[in-house]
Design a protein around this motif. Sequence first.
Motif, PDB file in Angstrom:
ATOM      1  N   PHE A 184       0.847  -1.203   0.000  1.00 56.75           N
ATOM      2  CA  PHE A 184       0.000   0.000   0.000  1.00 56.75           C
ATOM      3  C   PHE A 184       0.881   1.251   0.000  1.00 56.75           C
ATOM      4  N   PRO A 185       1.501   1.573  -1.153  1.00 53.34           N
ATOM      5  CA  PRO A 185       2.474   2.676  -1.223  1.00 53.34           C
ATOM      6  C   PRO A 185       1.891   4.055  -0.939  1.00 53.34           C
ATOM      7  N   ASP A 186       0.559   4.161  -0.934  1.00 52.77           N
ATOM      8  CA  ASP A 186      -0.053   5.468  -0.638  1.00 52.77           C
ATOM      9  C   ASP A 186       0.096   5.851   0.834  1.00 52.77           C
ATOM     10  N   TYR A 187       0.475   4.871   1.670  1.00 57.14           N
ATOM     11  CA  TYR A 187       0.617   5.121   3.107  1.00 57.14           C
ATOM     12  C   TYR A 187       2.085   4.994   3.510  1.00 57.14           C
ATOM     13  N   SER A 188       2.551   5.913   4.359  1.00 53.97           N
ATOM     14  CA  SER A 188       3.952   5.897   4.790  1.00 53.97           C
ATOM     15  C   SER A 188       4.189   4.764   5.786  1.00 53.97           C
ATOM     16  N   ARG A 189       5.453   4.367   5.900  1.00 50.63           N
ATOM     17  CA  ARG A 189       5.788   3.299   6.844  1.00 50.63           C
ATOM     18  C   ARG A 189       5.497   3.735   8.282  1.00 50.63           C
ATOM     19  N   SER A 190       5.735   5.010   8.578  1.00 55.18           N
ATOM     20  CA  SER A 190       5.453   5.515   9.927  1.00 55.18           C
ATOM     21  C   SER A 190       3.960   5.412  10.233  1.00 55.18           C
ATOM     22  N   GLN A 191       3.118   5.700   9.219  1.00 50.47           N
ATOM     23  CA  GLN A 191       1.671   5.608   9.412  1.00 50.47           C
ATOM     24  C   GLN A 191       1.263   4.158   9.658  1.00 50.47           C
ATOM     25  N   ILE A 192       1.874   3.241   8.908  1.00 48.40           N
ATOM     26  CA  ILE A 192       1.575   1.816   9.063  1.00 48.40           C
ATOM     27  C   ILE A 192       2.020   1.318  10.437  1.00 48.40           C
ATOM     28  N   GLN A 193       3.192   1.781  10.894  1.00 50.99           N
ATOM     29  CA  GLN A 193       3.661   1.386  12.226  1.00 50.99           C
ATOM     30  C   GLN A 193       2.729   1.898  13.314  1.00 50.99           C
ATOM     31  N   LEU A 194       2.128   3.086  13.087  1.00 49.15           N
ATOM     32  CA  LEU A 194       1.162   3.628  14.039  1.00 49.15           C
ATOM     33  C   LEU A 194      -0.085   2.749  14.083  1.00 49.15           C
ATOM     34  N   TRP A 195      -0.541   2.270  12.918  1.00 51.53           N
ATOM     35  CA  TRP A 195      -1.689   1.353  12.897  1.00 51.53           C
ATOM     36  C   TRP A 195      -1.385   0.085  13.687  1.00 51.53           C
ATOM     37  N   LEU A 196      -0.170  -0.438  13.515  1.00 51.56           N
ATOM     38  CA  LEU A 196       0.217  -1.659  14.225  1.00 51.56           C
ATOM     39  C   LEU A 196       0.206  -1.436  15.731  1.00 51.56           C
ATOM     40  N   LYS A 197       0.682  -0.264  16.158  1.00 48.97           N
ATOM     41  CA  LYS A 197       0.660   0.085  17.592  1.00 48.97           C
ATOM     42  C   LYS A 197      -0.775   0.171  18.105  1.00 48.97           C
ATOM     43  N   GLU A 198      -1.648   0.701  17.266  1.00 53.63           N
ATOM     44  CA  GLU A 198      -3.046   0.889  17.677  1.00 53.63           C
ATOM     45  C   GLU A 198      -3.859  -0.404  17.595  1.00 53.63           C
ATOM     46  N   GLY A 199      -3.247  -1.482  17.046  1.00 50.21           N
ATOM     47  CA  GLY A 199      -3.931  -2.774  16.997  1.00 50.21           C
ATOM     48  C   GLY A 199      -4.994  -2.892  15.942  1.00 50.21           C
ATOM     49  N   VAL A 200      -4.873  -2.109  14.846  1.00 55.56           N
ATOM     50  CA  VAL A 200      -5.901  -2.171  13.805  1.00 55.56           C
ATOM     51  C   VAL A 200      -5.479  -3.026  12.616  1.00 55.56           C
TER      52      VAL A 200
END
Length: 301
Positions: free
Chosen positions: A23-39
């Motif tokens: 999903f190149p439209d989303y930054s790696r930092s944004q993806i890591q934030l999702w992982l932290k949030e459990g989504v």
Amino acid sequence: MTELRATIEQETGRIDKVLTGLFPDYSRSQIQLWLKEGVVAVNGQPVKANYKVKAKDALFVAIPEPETLDVIAEDIPLTIVYEDEDVAVINKPQGMVVHPSAGHSHGTLVNALMYHVKDLSSINGVIRPGIVHRIDKDTSGLLMVAKNDQAHESLAKQLKDKTSLRKYVALVHGEISHDKGTINAPIGRSKVNRKMQAVREDGKSAVTHFTVLERFEGFTLVELKLETGRTHQIRVHMQYIGFPLAGDPVYGPKKTLPGNGQFLHAQMLGFTHPVTDQEMVFEAPLPEVFEKTLEKLRKSH
């Protein structure tokens, strides 16, 4: 809510890297934030960033709706040293808090940025838009601000890789006899006072280089170069070697020079521009109260 779905075919590696590729439209930092949030879920189960994907894994991301920005833009005077489409450099005055927190919901640098700069990166959430690094309330000087997530990731990586330049000027108690020195002492939260930091064996690595600029009776003016950026690093390190900052209400002596907090100024800031790759270096003059204090010390000396 936006939903992302994918089934792994050949990709391997950590899930944050795999999702960035998918999903190149989303930054790696944004993806890591999702992982932290459990989504982020794999085969119906939430996973962490270090999960290694396997063939036939079914990935599902439930992207939460953006939070409503409840930080109010305020028309507070702000010295913008430099600004383009990607970055801004601000000369923060002494006494200004960088971002809103308990007890400081208004009058912060973020409130001012939202009025004057507007476009700011979202990586650090609604309370710290654009903020890549911070300096203490009573420390003056230069801060870099990211105006989009790409710029934020680049500037944050430069800080982590120790390739950015950060030089401070400080006035400390005592007369330092040697001209140069390096303080390599790990820093962690104080066991005595949770609001303070302290040198601790189990703390995070912290390295500060100092050079004496001028000596006075009972005081020394020093230039400090940071290798790391721990909370209160300069203040803790200078106290640790016996030369606490003048005016520091937390780490210094009570009887000190009149002023509005520690005599510490982030004078020079350098980084590689995240888009043009141009080397950028900025310098900010000492605040008036700092200069006047030095003039008095020179006269008495």
